[in-house]
Each structure stands twice: as structure tokens, then as C-alpha cells.
Design a protein around this motif. Structure first.
Motif, short mmCIF file in Angstrom:
data_model
loop_
_atom_site.label_atom_id
_atom_site.label_comp_id
_atom_site.label_asym_id
_atom_site.label_seq_id
_atom_site.Cartn_x
_atom_site.Cartn_y
_atom_site.Cartn_z
N PRO A 170 0.84 -1.21 0.00
CA PRO A 170 0.00 0.00 0.00
C PRO A 170 0.87 1.25 0.00
CG PRO A 170 0.17 -0.88 2.21
CD PRO A 170 0.91 -1.84 1.32
N ASN A 171 0.26 2.40 -0.32
CA ASN A 171 0.99 3.67 -0.29
C ASN A 171 1.34 4.08 1.14
OD1 ASN A 171 0.89 4.02 -3.09
ND2 ASN A 171 -1.18 4.90 -2.97
N LYS A 172 0.50 3.67 2.09
CA LYS A 172 0.70 4.03 3.49
C LYS A 172 0.67 2.77 4.35
CE LYS A 172 -1.36 6.79 7.25
NZ LYS A 172 -1.55 5.64 8.15
N LYS A 173 1.62 2.65 5.24
CA LYS A 173 1.64 1.51 6.16
C LYS A 173 0.51 1.63 7.19
CE LYS A 173 6.69 0.84 6.13
NZ LYS A 173 7.90 0.79 6.99
N LYS A 192 -8.47 -2.74 3.73
CA LYS A 192 -8.47 -1.33 4.15
C LYS A 192 -8.03 -0.40 3.02
CE LYS A 192 -9.09 1.19 7.97
NZ LYS A 192 -10.30 1.14 8.80
N ASN A 193 -7.03 -0.84 2.25
CA ASN A 193 -6.45 0.04 1.24
C ASN A 193 -7.09 -0.10 -0.14
OD1 ASN A 193 -3.82 1.45 2.41
ND2 ASN A 193 -3.98 -0.57 3.33
N TRP A 194 -7.51 -1.32 -0.49
CA TRP A 194 -8.02 -1.53 -1.84
C TRP A 194 -9.45 -2.04 -1.87
CZ3 TRP A 194 -3.03 -4.30 -1.10
CH2 TRP A 194 -1.94 -3.46 -1.34
N ARG A 195 -10.12 -2.07 -0.70
CA ARG A 195 -11.51 -2.48 -0.59
C ARG A 195 -11.75 -3.87 -1.18
NH1 ARG A 195 -10.99 1.18 2.33
NH2 ARG A 195 -12.25 3.07 2.51
N LYS A 196 -10.76 -4.74 -1.06
CA LYS A 196 -10.91 -6.11 -1.55
C LYS A 196 -11.47 -6.99 -0.43
CE LYS A 196 -7.39 -5.94 -5.16
NZ LYS A 196 -6.22 -6.63 -5.76
N LYS A 197 -12.22 -8.01 -0.82
CA LYS A 197 -12.84 -8.89 0.16
C LYS A 197 -11.77 -9.60 0.98
CE LYS A 197 -15.93 -12.89 0.56
NZ LYS A 197 -16.67 -12.35 1.72
N PHE A 240 -2.70 -10.10 8.89
CA PHE A 240 -2.45 -8.66 8.80
C PHE A 240 -2.53 -8.17 7.36
CE2 PHE A 240 -0.24 -10.02 12.68
CZ PHE A 240 -0.84 -9.18 13.60
N TYR A 241 -2.07 -9.00 6.41
CA TYR A 241 -2.10 -8.57 5.01
C TYR A 241 -3.54 -8.52 4.49
CZ TYR A 241 -1.02 -7.86 0.15
OH TYR A 241 -0.96 -7.32 -1.11
N GLU A 242 -4.39 -9.45 4.90
CA GLU A 242 -5.78 -9.42 4.48
C GLU A 242 -6.45 -8.13 4.94
OE1 GLU A 242 -7.94 -11.72 2.73
OE2 GLU A 242 -5.98 -12.43 2.04
N TYR A 243 -6.08 -7.66 6.13
CA TYR A 243 -6.59 -6.38 6.63
C TYR A 243 -6.09 -5.23 5.76
CZ TYR A 243 -6.83 -2.22 9.64
OH TYR A 243 -7.06 -0.97 10.14
#
Length: 492
Positions: A150-153, A450-455, A443-446
Motif C-alpha cells: 500500500p501507499n501508506k503503512k 483497508k487500502n483496496w476495498r478487496k474482500k 495482517f495482510y488481508e486487513y
């Protein structure tokens, strides 16, 4: 206490010998078999009891059997307080030797497991020929490094290091994920324990919870406290608007399920129950097979989640049922229960549990086996015992036998890849911890959601609540000695 690995010859006579000559030293007997389809399953169960020298009329204080066309489950307790678990199925296709025996004793254990070099198989009966697929993939945490960033951690605070999962699983995963997650603060009343990890992450230590939660940079918190502290930490974090990763069990008292649900929903935050097993590649592969109906309607699922009670350095609070919430039922039922729900899409209807305290010299149960039905009538069996030794694999073993009308899936996710290192006069056993990969994916699923609105495939609040409802029903069954219906939480 060491494990002794057996060959298939003489197992039944060994069990019989152990029962009669050292009955009080046997804590648990587990038997699993594939039975030819022309043999009646219940008849096979009683024949097995006869061969190991047990008579259901005279040798048991508790006994319960569930069965359907393709599978049968027996759970029982002998008058010598040993727990017996038997699971037979008759879908005869693919891998022929799905035989497993275990004798778990106070001083020694005997184990026969034929599948030692793979994490499972998928066997499907076809019209022309059977399909057999072996599953061998054991991913490592480093595999996550190449995933999109993501662009932001995400900025994370860790609330307490009291639970062994904090330093055993979550923190080692987070160390490898610093390109995705920044651990900014660690809240702990034990500064000596926290400061080394603060140096690793460049994080600040604090023993002031409100100070940590009021930090506007913090996006989410990881709760890895003593189990009985979860409810209060969830309430406080939610009120400060922080997303929550909560270690299991999410609560220790049934009344708190409604409290945390109302708190989380009122504050519109994301809640992740940190169940890693559903993210294992072989579980995901099994889910694909099941969703495509390749093994047909699921008739039964047998699952195990054995552990070693975090030995050899078991925290005192884990031994205290009031702080831990119970014993092995509280600790180990939830992971496999969540995976059963994840794979089937079904809910638990009822449960029968037998349990004893015979291995660890503690007040709570350390041997616990359950079975019951899902809401579609299929049967399940769960072994959630603390029956492993300190030198066994770090997370015990997690296995599933999924019996469908057209095939079976057998998963043995963490227990079989042992590397022996010979150095001087010593032999060191190393068990690669592929579980860190799944903890990293939590953590990556979150991050992905959060960042790409993926399920997200993470377990959420409802998943955490549904598995805890089963746990509380299990304890009710132990108390009453009867089948208990799973009570659903009223969110109205």
C-alpha cells in the motif's frame, strides 16, 4: 515424556496391554480408520472396541455415538478416566491407508500416523477412475514480501504481551512485515519484557493504556493479553475508534459476547478474530474443491487441534481457569471450529463433550473431545486436547478429515515436517514454523481490505462469536453430561 512412533502391526494388542496393565496411566486413545463400504460402520466400531479389550456395557462411565451413511463418531470416557475417540468413514477411494492410532499417556505416548511427508490429500471417486491429489505446499512468511504494497503503512499498537501467541506467532510475523505494518507502540505492564521488542520495531513502550489509544496515528490494535482481559480492552479500543485484531478466545464469559458485539458495531470499527488456519493454502484448496461440489455433500468432518499448553514455560494465568476461561476446550476448540464453518458455510447445531484433567496436574481440563451436528445434519468431531509434549512441534497438530458422498479430503497442516540436526553428540529437532505465514496473512488481508476495498478472508467478529458459542455449549455439555444445543447470541 517422549512420543514413540509405531508400525501398523500389533497396535491393537499394544492398546489392550496398556489398558489392562497400566489403565491409570492412559489418558486418551484416538483411533481413525477408513472402513470398506460393505461393512456396517456401527458393527465396525464395536468390533474395534472388542479388539482393544473394551466392553461398552462395563468399561465406560460415558459413551456417545453419532452416525450417518458415510461416517460414525464415538466419544467416551472409561471408568479409569481415560478418554476414547473413534472416527470411521467408508468412502473408499484414493489413498488406502488413512489409519491413525494414538495412545496418549502420562509418562509416554504412542503414535501411528502414515502420512508424514505431506500436508494432506484430496481423493475423489470418479466414474472412470479415482482422482488423487497430494498436498505438499508449506509456505513461509517470506512469501508475503512480494505481495503488493500500500501507499501508506498500517500503524499498529500491541496491547499486552501476556499471551504466548504474542511472542510466539504474531510478533515474529510482524517482524517480517514491516513494509506493510508499522508497530508504533507496545502497551505492557512488564517493561523488561516489552523493551527488547520496542527496539526491534523502533516502537515506544507505555504502561498507560489511554495514552496509547489516544495516539491519532494508531490505525489498529493487536490484543494479546490474558484471556479474561479481552472484553475490557476491546471496549476501550473500540471507543477510541481503533480497528481490532483480537487473539482467541475473544471473551471468556458468555454474557460478554453481546457486550463486545454492541461496542464494536456502535463504533463502526473493523474487528478481526486472529484465526490463521483458514488462510493455510491447503485449507483454501480444500474450500475450492468443496465449493465446486467435487466431493459431493459433506457428511462428516473430524478435526484435531492438539497442543502442549505452551510448555515448558507455561504462564501461571494459563493454568488458572478464571483467567484463561477454562482449559483445552477454551484454548483449542475455536481454531478448528472456525475452519469447519469456513469450509462448509454451515453453523453448529449441538455438541456433546467428554473431558478430563489427567496430564498437566491442573484444575482445568487437558483432555477434551466433542462431537455433534451441523445445521444441515452432517456430523463433526473435534479433539482439542493439550496432549502434546514440550519437544513436539510448536503448534501441536491440526488435522481434518472431510468426508463427502463422492470423496474425502485429509489435511495434516503443521505436524509433520521435522528436520533433525546432528551436531557433536546431540540431535536437535527443528520444526519449521509455516504457521507464521498464515499469521502474516491475517495482517495482510486487513491491509488489502483497508487500502483496496478487496474482500478479506479473515475471520471477523461474527466468526469469533459463533465459535465461542460452541465453546460455551461444550462446557455446558461437560457439566450436564448431555448433548447441548448451541445458543445463538441475541444482537437485538
Amino acid at each position: 515424556m517422549k512420543n514413540k512412533f509405531l508400525t501398523s502391526e500389533g497396535i491393537q494388542s499394544l492398546i489392550q496391554n496398556k489398558i489392562y496393565k497400566s489403565a491409570k496411566m492412559v489418558s486418551c486413545i484416538n483411533i481413525q480408520k477408513n472402513i470398506p463400504s460393505h461393512i456396517d460402520l456401527e458393527k465396525a466400531i464395536y468390533e474395534e472396541l472388542k479388539q482393544i479389550g473394551l466392553n461398552d456395557k462395563y468399561d465406560f462411565s460415558e459413551i456417545n455415538i453419532l452416525k450417518n451413511k458415510n461416517a460414525i463418531s464415538l466419544i467416551a470416557k472409561t471408568k479409569a478416566d481415560a478418554v476414547l475417540r473413534i472416527f470411521f468413514e467408508n468412502i473408499c477411494c484414493g489413498y488406502p491407508n488413512s489409519l491413525n492410532y494414538e495412545i496418549i499417556g502420562k509418562n509416554e505416548s504412542y503414535i501411528y500416523r502414515p502420512l508424514q511427508q505431506c500436508v494432506g490429500y484430496i481423493a475423489i471417486a470418479g466414474k472412470n477412475k479415482d482422482h488423487l491429489q497430494f498436498l505438499t505446499h508449506q509456505p513461509e512468511i517470506n512469501d508475503i514480501k512480494d505481495l503488493p504494497r500500500p501507499n501508506k503503512k498500517t500503524v499498529l499498537a500491541i496491547l499486552s504481551l501476556d499471551h504466548p501467541h504474542a511472542e510466539g506467532n504474531h510478533i515474529p510475523a510482524l517482524q517480517k512485515m514491516q513494509q506493510f505494518i508499522q508497530v508504533k507502540r507496545i502497551y505492557s505492564t512488564n517493561k523488561k519484557k516489552a523493551c527488547p521488542w520496542c527496539r526491534v520495531f523502533g516502537a515506544a513502550h507505555s504502561d498507560n493504556l489511554k495514552e496509547v489509544l489516544s495516539d491519532p496515528d494508531i490505525d489498529a490494535v493487536l490484543i494479546t493479553s490474558k484471556n479474561n482481559e479481552h472484553t475490557e480492552l476491546i471496549k476501550m479500543a473500540a471507543e477510541y475508534g481503533k480497528d481490532i485484531f483480537c487473539d482467541k478466545p475473544i471473551v471468556t464469559e458468555e454474557k460478554d459476547l453481546k457486550i463486545i458485539a454492541e461496542t464494536v458495531n456502535k463504533n463502526h470499527i473493523m474487528f478481526i478474530t486472529t484465526y490463521p488456519v483458514r488462510l493455510h493454502p491447503s485449507v483454501l484448496e480444500a474450500k475450492k474443491i468443496i465449493s465446486k461440489n467435487k466431493i459431493g455433500k459433506i457428511r462428516a468432518i473430524m478435526a484435531t487441534n492438539h497442543g502442549c499448553m505452551y510448555t515448558p514455560k507455561t504462564p501461571d494465568w494459563v493454568k488458572n481457569p478464571k483467567q484463561n476461561g477454562g482449559g483445552s476446550i477454551m484454548d483449542h476448540t475455536v481454531h478448528v471450529a472456525d475452519t469447519i464453518r469456513f469450509l462448509t458455510g454451515r453453523e453448529f447445531k449441538d455438541i456433546m463433550t467428554v473431558a478430563s484433567s489427567s496430564l498437566q496436574n491442573i484444575e482445568a481440563e487437558d483432555i477434551s473431545v466433542s462431537h455433534g451436528t451441523l445445521d444441515d445434519g452432517s456430523i463433526f468431531q473435534i479433539d482439542s486436547s493439550w496432549s502434546r509434549k514440550a519437544d513436539d512441534p510448536v503448534w501441536g497438530d491440526v488435522t481434518f478429515k472431510i468426508v463427502g458422498e463422492k470423496g474425502v479430503i485429509w489435511l495434516d497442516l503443521y505436524n509433520n515436517n521435522c528436520i533433525e540436526i546432528f551436531s557433536g553428540n546431540k540431535i536437535e529437532k527443528l520444526y519449521p514454523n509455516s504457521l507464521l505465514h498464515q499469521h502474516g496473512l491475517i495482517f495482510y488481508e486487513y491491509v488489502k481490505q483497508k487500502n483496496w476495498r478487496k474482500k478479506s478472508q479473515n475471520a471477523d467478529l461474527i466468526d469469533g462469536i459463533r465459535t465461542m458459542e460452541l465453546v460455551f455449549a461444550s462446557y455446558s455439555s461437560v457439566k450436564t453430561g448431555k448433548k447441548t444445543f448451541v445458543k445463538k447470541t441475541d444482537f437485538s
